[in-house]
Scaffold this motif. Structure first.
Motif, PDB file in Angstrom:
ATOM      1  N   ALA A  19       0.855  -1.187   0.000  1.00 48.42           N
ATOM      2  CA  ALA A  19       0.000   0.000   0.000  1.00 48.42           C
ATOM      3  C   ALA A  19       0.887   1.230   0.000  1.00 48.42           C
ATOM      4  O   ALA A  19       1.937   1.261   0.644  1.00 48.42           O
ATOM      5  N   VAL A  20       0.457   2.251  -0.726  1.00 48.91           N
ATOM      6  CA  VAL A  20       1.129   3.542  -0.737  1.00 48.91           C
ATOM      7  C   VAL A  20       0.146   4.561  -0.178  1.00 48.91           C
ATOM      8  O   VAL A  20      -0.955   4.727  -0.702  1.00 48.91           O
ATOM      9  N   SER A  21       0.554   5.228   0.889  1.00 49.99           N
ATOM     10  CA  SER A  21      -0.256   6.292   1.472  1.00 49.99           C
ATOM     11  C   SER A  21       0.372   7.635   1.129  1.00 49.99           C
ATOM     12  O   SER A  21       1.534   7.881   1.450  1.00 49.99           O
ATOM     13  N   GLY A  22      -0.428   8.487   0.497  1.00 49.07           N
ATOM     14  CA  GLY A  22       0.052   9.818   0.134  1.00 49.07           C
ATOM     15  C   GLY A  22      -0.091  10.834   1.254  1.00 49.07           C
ATOM     16  O   GLY A  22       0.178  12.015   1.051  1.00 49.07           O
ATOM     17  N   GLY A  23      -0.500  10.390   2.441  1.00 48.50           N
ATOM     18  CA  GLY A  23      -0.622  11.307   3.575  1.00 48.50           C
ATOM     19  C   GLY A  23       0.705  11.956   3.906  1.00 48.50           C
ATOM     20  O   GLY A  23       1.749  11.303   3.873  1.00 48.50           O
ATOM     21  N   LEU A  24       0.667  13.239   4.228  1.00 49.51           N
ATOM     22  CA  LEU A  24       1.905  13.973   4.458  1.00 49.51           C
ATOM     23  C   LEU A  24       2.319  14.035   5.921  1.00 49.51           C
ATOM     24  O   LEU A  24       3.412  14.480   6.227  1.00 49.51           O
ATOM     25  N   GLN A  25       1.451  13.602   6.805  1.00 53.62           N
ATOM     26  CA  GLN A  25       1.796  13.657   8.224  1.00 53.62           C
ATOM     27  C   GLN A  25       1.556  12.303   8.869  1.00 53.62           C
ATOM     28  O   GLN A  25       0.978  11.417   8.273  1.00 53.62           O
ATOM     29  N   ARG A  26       2.005  12.165  10.089  1.00 48.58           N
ATOM     30  CA  ARG A  26       1.796  10.947  10.858  1.00 48.58           C
ATOM     31  C   ARG A  26       1.270  11.338  12.214  1.00 48.58           C
ATOM     32  O   ARG A  26       1.887  12.178  12.860  1.00 48.58           O
ATOM     33  N   PRO A  27       0.161  10.799  12.689  1.00 49.80           N
ATOM     34  CA  PRO A  27      -0.675   9.829  11.987  1.00 49.80           C
ATOM     35  C   PRO A  27      -1.420  10.465  10.829  1.00 49.80           C
ATOM     36  O   PRO A  27      -1.537  11.682  10.747  1.00 49.80           O
ATOM     37  N   SER A  28      -1.940   9.617   9.955  1.00 49.37           N
ATOM     38  CA  SER A  28      -2.600  10.070   8.733  1.00 49.37           C
ATOM     39  C   SER A  28      -3.856   9.245   8.507  1.00 49.37           C
ATOM     40  O   SER A  28      -3.845   8.023   8.654  1.00 49.37           O
ATOM     41  N   LYS A  29      -4.936   9.914   8.128  1.00 52.42           N
ATOM     42  CA  LYS A  29      -6.170   9.192   7.808  1.00 52.42           C
ATOM     43  C   LYS A  29      -5.989   8.357   6.539  1.00 52.42           C
ATOM     44  O   LYS A  29      -6.551   7.268   6.417  1.00 52.42           O
ATOM     45  N   SER A  30      -5.193   8.845   5.606  1.00 54.04           N
ATOM     46  CA  SER A  30      -4.916   8.058   4.396  1.00 54.04           C
ATOM     47  C   SER A  30      -4.166   6.777   4.751  1.00 54.04           C
ATOM     48  O   SER A  30      -4.470   5.707   4.224  1.00 54.04           O
ATOM     49  N   ALA A  31      -3.192   6.873   5.649  1.00 58.89           N
ATOM     50  CA  ALA A  31      -2.461   5.675   6.082  1.00 58.89           C
ATOM     51  C   ALA A  31      -3.389   4.736   6.846  1.00 58.89           C
ATOM     52  O   ALA A  31      -3.322   3.517   6.679  1.00 58.89           O
ATOM     53  N   ALA A  32      -4.260   5.294   7.679  1.00 56.57           N
ATOM     54  CA  ALA A  32      -5.203   4.460   8.429  1.00 56.57           C
ATOM     55  C   ALA A  32      -6.138   3.705   7.481  1.00 56.57           C
ATOM     56  O   ALA A  32      -6.405   2.515   7.680  1.00 56.57           O
ATOM     57  N   LEU A  33      -6.620   4.383   6.438  1.00 60.62           N
ATOM     58  CA  LEU A  33      -7.472   3.725   5.457  1.00 60.62           C
ATOM     59  C   LEU A  33      -6.687   2.656   4.698  1.00 60.62           C
ATOM     60  O   LEU A  33      -7.184   1.548   4.467  1.00 60.62           O
ATOM     61  N   ALA A  34      -5.448   2.959   4.334  1.00 55.93           N
ATOM     62  CA  ALA A  34      -4.607   1.976   3.641  1.00 55.93           C
ATOM     63  C   ALA A  34      -4.403   0.735   4.501  1.00 55.93           C
ATOM     64  O   ALA A  34      -4.539  -0.400   4.018  1.00 55.93           O
ATOM     65  N   GLU A  35      -4.110   0.924   5.770  1.00 54.83           N
ATOM     66  CA  GLU A  35      -3.896  -0.213   6.669  1.00 54.83           C
ATOM     67  C   GLU A  35      -5.174  -1.041   6.823  1.00 54.83           C
ATOM     68  O   GLU A  35      -5.122  -2.277   6.869  1.00 54.83           O
ATOM     69  N   HIS A  36      -6.309  -0.357   6.888  1.00 62.17           N
ATOM     70  CA  HIS A  36      -7.586  -1.070   6.988  1.00 62.17           C
ATOM     71  C   HIS A  36      -7.817  -1.943   5.753  1.00 62.17           C
ATOM     72  O   HIS A  36      -8.201  -3.111   5.867  1.00 62.17           O
ATOM     73  N   LEU A  37      -7.551  -1.390   4.568  1.00 59.91           N
ATOM     74  CA  LEU A  37      -7.727  -2.148   3.328  1.00 59.91           C
ATOM     75  C   LEU A  37      -6.723  -3.300   3.233  1.00 59.91           C
ATOM     76  O   LEU A  37      -7.073  -4.401   2.790  1.00 59.91           O
ATOM     77  N   LEU A  38      -5.487  -3.064   3.672  1.00 55.27           N
ATOM     78  CA  LEU A  38      -4.495  -4.142   3.698  1.00 55.27           C
ATOM     79  C   LEU A  38      -4.989  -5.299   4.558  1.00 55.27           C
ATOM     80  O   LEU A  38      -4.905  -6.470   4.160  1.00 55.27           O
ATOM     81  N   ASP A  39      -5.495  -4.968   5.742  1.00 54.08           N
ATOM     82  CA  ASP A  39      -5.964  -6.008   6.660  1.00 54.08           C
ATOM     83  C   ASP A  39      -7.151  -6.777   6.090  1.00 54.08           C
ATOM     84  O   ASP A  39      -7.237  -7.993   6.250  1.00 54.08           O
ATOM     85  N   LEU A  40      -8.058  -6.075   5.417  1.00 52.50           N
ATOM     86  CA  LEU A  40      -9.212  -6.754   4.815  1.00 52.50           C
ATOM     87  C   LEU A  40      -8.766  -7.752   3.744  1.00 52.50           C
ATOM     88  O   LEU A  40      -9.279  -8.872   3.679  1.00 52.50           O
ATOM     89  N   ILE A  41      -7.815  -7.341   2.923  1.00 54.85           N
ATOM     90  CA  ILE A  41      -7.318  -8.253   1.881  1.00 54.85           C
ATOM     91  C   ILE A  41      -6.591  -9.427   2.523  1.00 54.85           C
ATOM     92  O   ILE A  41      -6.789 -10.583   2.145  1.00 54.85           O
ATOM     93  N   ALA A  42      -5.775  -9.145   3.538  1.00 56.50           N
ATOM     94  CA  ALA A  42      -5.007 -10.200   4.210  1.00 56.50           C
ATOM     95  C   ALA A  42      -5.913 -11.204   4.918  1.00 56.50           C
ATOM     96  O   ALA A  42      -5.522 -12.357   5.117  1.00 56.50           O
ATOM     97  N   ASP A  43      -7.114 -10.791   5.268  1.00 57.60           N
ATOM     98  CA  ASP A  43      -8.066 -11.733   5.870  1.00 57.60           C
ATOM     99  C   ASP A  43      -8.486 -12.817   4.892  1.00 57.60           C
ATOM    100  O   ASP A  43      -8.857 -13.915   5.310  1.00 57.60           O
ATOM    101  N   ASP A  44      -8.432 -12.525   3.592  1.00 52.68           N
ATOM    102  CA  ASP A  44      -8.884 -13.470   2.569  1.00 52.68           C
ATOM    103  C   ASP A  44      -7.765 -14.107   1.753  1.00 52.68           C
ATOM    104  O   ASP A  44      -7.987 -15.135   1.114  1.00 52.68           O
ATOM    105  N   VAL A  45      -6.589 -13.488   1.747  1.00 55.90           N
ATOM    106  CA  VAL A  45      -5.517 -13.927   0.859  1.00 55.90           C
ATOM    107  C   VAL A  45      -4.204 -13.996   1.647  1.00 55.90           C
ATOM    108  O   VAL A  45      -3.846 -13.028   2.325  1.00 55.90           O
ATOM    109  N   PRO A  46      -3.475 -15.115   1.564  1.00 59.13           N
ATOM    110  CA  PRO A  46      -2.155 -15.165   2.207  1.00 59.13           C
ATOM    111  C   PRO A  46      -1.219 -14.152   1.535  1.00 59.13           C
ATOM    112  O   PRO A  46      -1.016 -14.204   0.326  1.00 59.13           O
TER     113      PRO A  46
END
Length: 193
Positions: free
Chosen positions: A9-36
């Protein structure tokens, strides 16, 4: 395919913490729940000082080069960016300007963005989708757009957003499954070499 898929995942958020990074991590986790898969998050805000002023890829430090290679070798790519003046951030575009133009051919890409209001939701189709069409990537059918009110701090909490993210991943799974086939994996390895 014997190895886990490389999910980047690439997050274009410019600061930390970032809502874009949080959304990216959420999507990563959803995919990882279904795919190794092996997950990797690239946070562009952390790379900003090293990207600034670079015109050629050869001018970039090894830390940025490693992140570019991670994106180019991804089996599945998730991209999120905050909306800034109706588009993705300049840093987001600058990073992808260094990606080899053939590196993402046929790579499934899940598009997502965050913004202050719903009026920027079409940015996914009008800005992100054309960018990844240039790379001949397989932009997945459903993008995910989130506003500030969809988060509790930096955690996705809005039920409608959670449902849309789940639906986006479910619709992406047939495309992701294609990447698990030996012939597709071998083709991706050949392009990366």
């Amino acid at each position: 395919m014997t190895r886990p898929l490389r999910l980047v995942a690439v997050s274009g958020g410019l600061q930390r913490p970032s809502k874009s990074a949080a959304l990216a991590e959420h999507l990563l986790d959803l995919i990882a729940d279904d795919v190794p898969c092996e997950q990797h998050l690239v946070e562009l805000g952390q790379l900003a000082p090293q990207l600034a002023g670079a015109v050629w890829r050869s001018q970039l430090p090894d830390t940025v080069e490693r992140e570019l290679c991670a994106v180019e070798q991804a089996d599945i790519l998730v991209v999120t960016t905050p909306v800034y003046r109706g588009s993705y951030t300049g840093l987001f575009k600058h990073f992808f300007d260094f990606i080899h133009q053939d590196a993402l051919v046929d790579t499934p890409v899940l598009l997502a963005a965050t913004g202050g209001s719903e009026r920027h939701a079409l940015m996914i189709d009008h800005q992100l989708r054309p960018l990844f069409s240039f790379f001949q990537a397989r932009t997945l059918p459903l993008g995910v757009y989130a506003t500030d009110k969809d988060f509790d701090g930096y955690r996705v909490q809005d039920m409608a957003l959670l449902e849309r993210a789940n639906l986006a991943v479910q619709r992406a799974l047939p495309f992701i499954d294609l990447m698990r086939r030996p012939s597709t994996a071998a083709a991706k390895e050949a392009v990366a070499a």
